[in-house]
Design a protein around this motif. Structure first.
Motif: not given
Length: 236
Positions: A200-227
């Protein structure tokens, strides 16, 4: 009052752009004995300068009611309420001083309309403003000289999100789509996962690590992505 489409009143050489409206009791309501509407062609993407908007408002205050609609369902700046003897005066000012044309009305091609496209939006898949402009220029005769049994509309959406609702609000929709496989910058993906690039371009106030599964892959409506093996995979 009655709307009177189709050349009851208009400007010389045009069959569209002016919608006649008359009061059924002009002797009782002389102020609205005539209350015609003029459509003014809007620029692609509806970009205006404040100078131009002031000129439009000054013209309408001087020649007519001062009431406007920005914009009608077709698009277009809509000038509400003028008299027959003012039509040519308004048209002359619009075309010769403001270098603007009337929009479409009646049984013809209505003024084409588009989203912001490449001028502002990162999602657009083609130049909506350019296509809208070119087809507006190509079909001037169909815009101003009604020859159809009913109105006809073009609208241009840069992507399937459809900000101008082209499917719902036009007869011929132009919708941008991907023509090839989606490109993935795997180095940037790895930098997000590893924390080198802040989410989020550094907009998050805490230092929580970026979780690509939670923040991107699981949010995809068509479930077309995977890691897979640290790489982002998309089923195109």
């Amino acid at each position: 009052t009655h709307w009177k489409h189709g050349g009851i009143v208009g400007v010389f050489g045009y069959g569209g752009g002016v919608i006649g409206r008359y009061c059924d009791q002009p002797e009782k309501f002389p102020g609205v004995a005539h209350f015609h509407t003029i459509r003014v062609n809007q620029p692609a993407g509806k970009y205006y300068t404040t100078e131009y908007l002031r000129k439009l408002c000054d013209l309408w205050d001087f020649r007519s009611s001062g009431l406007t609609n920005m914009h009608g369902s077709t698009g277009d700046i809509v000038f509400l309420g003028t008299r027959t003897e003012q039509l040519e005066e308004i048209f002359g000012t619009l075309t010769h001083e403001f270098e603007r044309d009337l929009g479409g009305s009646g049984s013809n091609l209505r003024t084409p309309a588009c989203c912001l496209g490449e001028s502002r939006c990162e999602w657009t898949c083609y130049d909506t403003q350019e296509l809208c402009y070119q087809l507006t220029m190509e079909y001037q005769d169909e815009l101003h000289r009604p020859a159809f049994p009913y109105k006809f509309k073009f609208k241009f959406d840069g992507c399937p999100m459809g900000c101008v609702a082209s499917i719902a609000r036009s007869d011929m929709s132009f919708i941008g789509t991907w023509r090839d496989d989606i490109k993935i910058d795997q180095e940037a993906v790895a930098a997000y996962i590893g924390g080198e690039l802040k989410p989020n371009a550094g907009a998050q106030e805490d230092d929580t690590p970026f979780d690509i599964q939670k923040e991107v892959i699981d949010l995809c409506p068509s479930q077309c992505m995977s890691l897979e093996d640290g790489k982002l995979v998309i089923n195109n």
